[in-house]
Enzyme design. Sequence first.
Site, PDB file in Angstrom:
ATOM      1  CB  THR A 180      -5.624   7.852   7.700  1.00  0.00           C
ATOM      2  OG1 THR A 180      -4.600   8.338   8.589  1.00  0.00           O
ATOM      3  CG2 THR A 180      -5.814   8.814   6.539  1.00  0.00           C
ATOM      4  CE  LYS A 185      -1.700  -1.638   3.776  1.00  0.00           C
ATOM      5  NZ  LYS A 185      -2.442  -1.948   5.020  1.00  0.00           N
ATOM      6  N   GLY A 233      -7.348   3.184  11.016  1.00  0.00           N
ATOM      7  CA  GLY A 233      -8.020   1.953  10.574  1.00  0.00           C
ATOM      8  C   GLY A 233      -8.165   1.791   9.069  1.00  0.00           C
ATOM      9  CB  THR A 234      -6.772   3.558   6.094  1.00  0.00           C
ATOM     10  OG1 THR A 234      -5.463   3.608   6.659  1.00  0.00           O
ATOM     11  CG2 THR A 234      -7.427   4.910   6.206  1.00  0.00           C
ATOM     12  N   GLY A 235      -5.986   0.637   6.943  1.00  0.00           N
ATOM     13  CA  GLY A 235      -5.429  -0.656   6.518  1.00  0.00           C
ATOM     14  C   GLY A 235      -6.366  -1.807   6.863  1.00  0.00           C
ATOM     15  CB  CYS A 236      -8.440  -2.505   9.901  1.00  0.00           C
ATOM     16  SG  CYS A 236      -7.164  -2.236  11.137  1.00  0.00           S
TER      17      CYS A 236
HETATM   18  N1  LIG Z   1      -4.163  10.230   2.673  1.00  0.00           N
HETATM   19  C1  LIG Z   1      -4.604   9.256   1.877  1.00  0.00           C
HETATM   20  N2  LIG Z   1      -5.276   9.543   0.719  1.00  0.00           N
HETATM   21  C2  LIG Z   1      -5.723   8.550  -0.080  1.00  0.00           C
HETATM   22  N3  LIG Z   1      -5.557   7.234   0.190  1.00  0.00           N
HETATM   23  C3  LIG Z   1      -4.900   6.889   1.312  1.00  0.00           C
HETATM   24  C4  LIG Z   1      -4.390   7.876   2.211  1.00  0.00           C
HETATM   25  N4  LIG Z   1      -3.796   7.217   3.268  1.00  0.00           N
HETATM   26  C5  LIG Z   1      -3.945   5.901   3.020  1.00  0.00           C
HETATM   27  N5  LIG Z   1      -4.590   5.678   1.847  1.00  0.00           N
HETATM   28  C6  LIG Z   1      -4.979   4.397   1.274  1.00  0.00           C
HETATM   29  O1  LIG Z   1      -5.598   3.665   2.319  1.00  0.00           O
HETATM   30  C7  LIG Z   1      -5.278   2.275   2.212  1.00  0.00           C
HETATM   31  C8  LIG Z   1      -4.593   1.813   3.483  1.00  0.00           C
HETATM   32  O2  LIG Z   1      -3.239   2.240   3.433  1.00  0.00           O
HETATM   33  P1  LIG Z   1      -2.347   2.623   4.682  1.00  0.00           P
HETATM   34  O3  LIG Z   1      -0.941   2.664   4.174  1.00  0.00           O
HETATM   35  O4  LIG Z   1      -2.900   3.858   5.328  1.00  0.00           O
HETATM   36  O5  LIG Z   1      -2.590   1.392   5.628  1.00  0.00           O
HETATM   37  P2  LIG Z   1      -2.100   1.155   7.097  1.00  0.00           P
HETATM   38  O6  LIG Z   1      -0.921   2.033   7.410  1.00  0.00           O
HETATM   39  O7  LIG Z   1      -1.934  -0.299   7.234  1.00  0.00           O
HETATM   40  O8  LIG Z   1      -3.360   1.653   7.941  1.00  0.00           O
HETATM   41  P3  LIG Z   1      -3.681   1.429   9.542  1.00  0.00           P
HETATM   42  O9  LIG Z   1      -2.427   0.936  10.183  1.00  0.00           O
HETATM   43  O10 LIG Z   1      -4.141   2.761  10.061  1.00  0.00           O
HETATM   44  O11 LIG Z   1      -4.812   0.470   9.600  1.00  0.00           O
HETATM   45  C9  LIG Z   1      -4.435   2.148   0.937  1.00  0.00           C
HETATM   46  O12 LIG Z   1      -5.291   1.873  -0.134  1.00  0.00           O
HETATM   47  C10 LIG Z   1      -3.817   3.535   0.813  1.00  0.00           C
HETATM   48  O13 LIG Z   1      -3.417   3.832  -0.504  1.00  0.00           O
HETATM   49  C1  LIG Z   2      -6.573  -3.750  16.984  1.00  0.00           C
HETATM   50  C2  LIG Z   2      -5.890  -2.910  15.963  1.00  0.00           C
HETATM   51  N1  LIG Z   2      -5.520  -3.480  14.812  1.00  0.00           N
HETATM   52  C3  LIG Z   2      -4.889  -2.748  13.875  1.00  0.00           C
HETATM   53  C4  LIG Z   2      -4.617  -1.416  14.085  1.00  0.00           C
HETATM   54  C5  LIG Z   2      -3.876  -0.618  13.029  1.00  0.00           C
HETATM   55  O1  LIG Z   2      -4.594   0.408  12.573  1.00  0.00           O
HETATM   56  C6  LIG Z   2      -5.041  -0.840  15.306  1.00  0.00           C
HETATM   57  N2  LIG Z   2      -4.834   0.475  15.595  1.00  0.00           N
HETATM   58  N3  LIG Z   2      -5.664  -1.618  16.221  1.00  0.00           N
END
Ligand SMILES: Nc1ncnc2c1ncn2[C@@H]1O[C@H](COP(=O)(O)OP(=O)(O)OP(=O)(O)O)[C@@H](O)[C@H]1O
Ligand SMILES: Cc1ncc(CO)c(N)n1
Length: 268
Positions: free
Chosen positions: A206, A175, A208-211
């Site tokens: 942002t 990502k 929980g975006t990854g979750c």
């Molecule tokens: N500022 C942003 N604008 C547009 N898309 C974004 C932005 N930040 C993240 N994304 C998108 O959101 C999704 C999750 O990516 P991200 O890298 O934020 O995950 P993460 O760090 O694992 O998230 P988290 O740890 O908060 O759950 C991807 O599709 C990424 O491209």
């Molecule tokens: C429980 C849990 N899983 C994943 C993340 C990453 O966003 C978080 N903050 N908390």
Amino acid sequence: MKVASALTIAGTDPTGGAGIQADLKSFQEREVYGMSVVTSVVAQNTLGVQSIQHLPVDFIEKQLHAVFEDITPDAVKTGMIATIDMMEMIAKNLKDKNVHYVIDPVMVAKSGHSLMEEQSREVIRKVLVPLATVVTPNVPEAESLVGFEIHSTEDAEKAAKVIVNELGSKAAVVKGGHLVGEAIDVLYDGKEFSYFKSERFDTKHTHGTGCTFSAVITAELAKGKPIAEAVATGKAYISDAIKYTLGVGKGNGPTNHWGYRLKGLPNQ
Ligand SMILES: Nc1ncnc2c1ncn2[C@@H]1O[C@H](COP(=O)(O)OP(=O)(O)OP(=O)(O)O)[C@@H](O)[C@H]1O
Ligand SMILES: Cc1ncc(CO)c(N)n1
């Protein structure tokens, strides 16, 4: 009617933005029957992580058995798995199950708080990744899995290729949330690369975006969608969830699970 079902194995967020709560919201929005096994209970909110309580491994296994002896999910995702013992138990239980498996290799929360034992990296690489249909690391997680730095989309391509060709998952999406410029996610499926782009939204919401992204991918795989289509839906969903922010919370707020409806993305 037989509805598709999905299981998340992950930690909790009592404020509902990340972890199991975000996963279940995503499954529900995508009209997939959602189930959950809790690994760790996390006292956290949009401001950060205050405290973590891990559940005993044998109790996590009891929850897994409770699900599988009753309702076999069509797809499973794992999020926060904090310890080596938990990882090994989960791998043992998923090994012989013929279900799609999405790994979101959660290591550190956005607030900087570690959600995984440092030594577990090797166990993710050797024991969990080979079982996965898709692995969805962010940039720091991918760097930790492959052992080199990622500064560009080309580096993300190299990392996705290593995760598939050397570590053994079927596909990997690195990502681009942590890079600069457009938010570009790179998928490698063992044959070719696909790119999923959106503009970068200038927002602090942002959490929980990854979750959410990986949960939507899991829901789509549960419905039998091909990997690239599942990732495309995940990207469309998370982009709108970030864009149409809710303004909830005092810190890095959660995303909007209804956001994509505003654009009329179909549920099925
Ligand atoms: N500022 C942003 N604008 C547009 N898309 C974004 C932005 N930040 C993240 N994304 C998108 O959101 C999704 C999750 O990516 P991200 O890298 O934020 O995950 P993460 O760090 O694992 O998230 P988290 O740890 O908060 O759950 C991807 O599709 C990424 O491209
Ligand atoms: C429980 C849990 N899983 C994943 C993340 C990453 O966003 C978080 N903050 N908390």
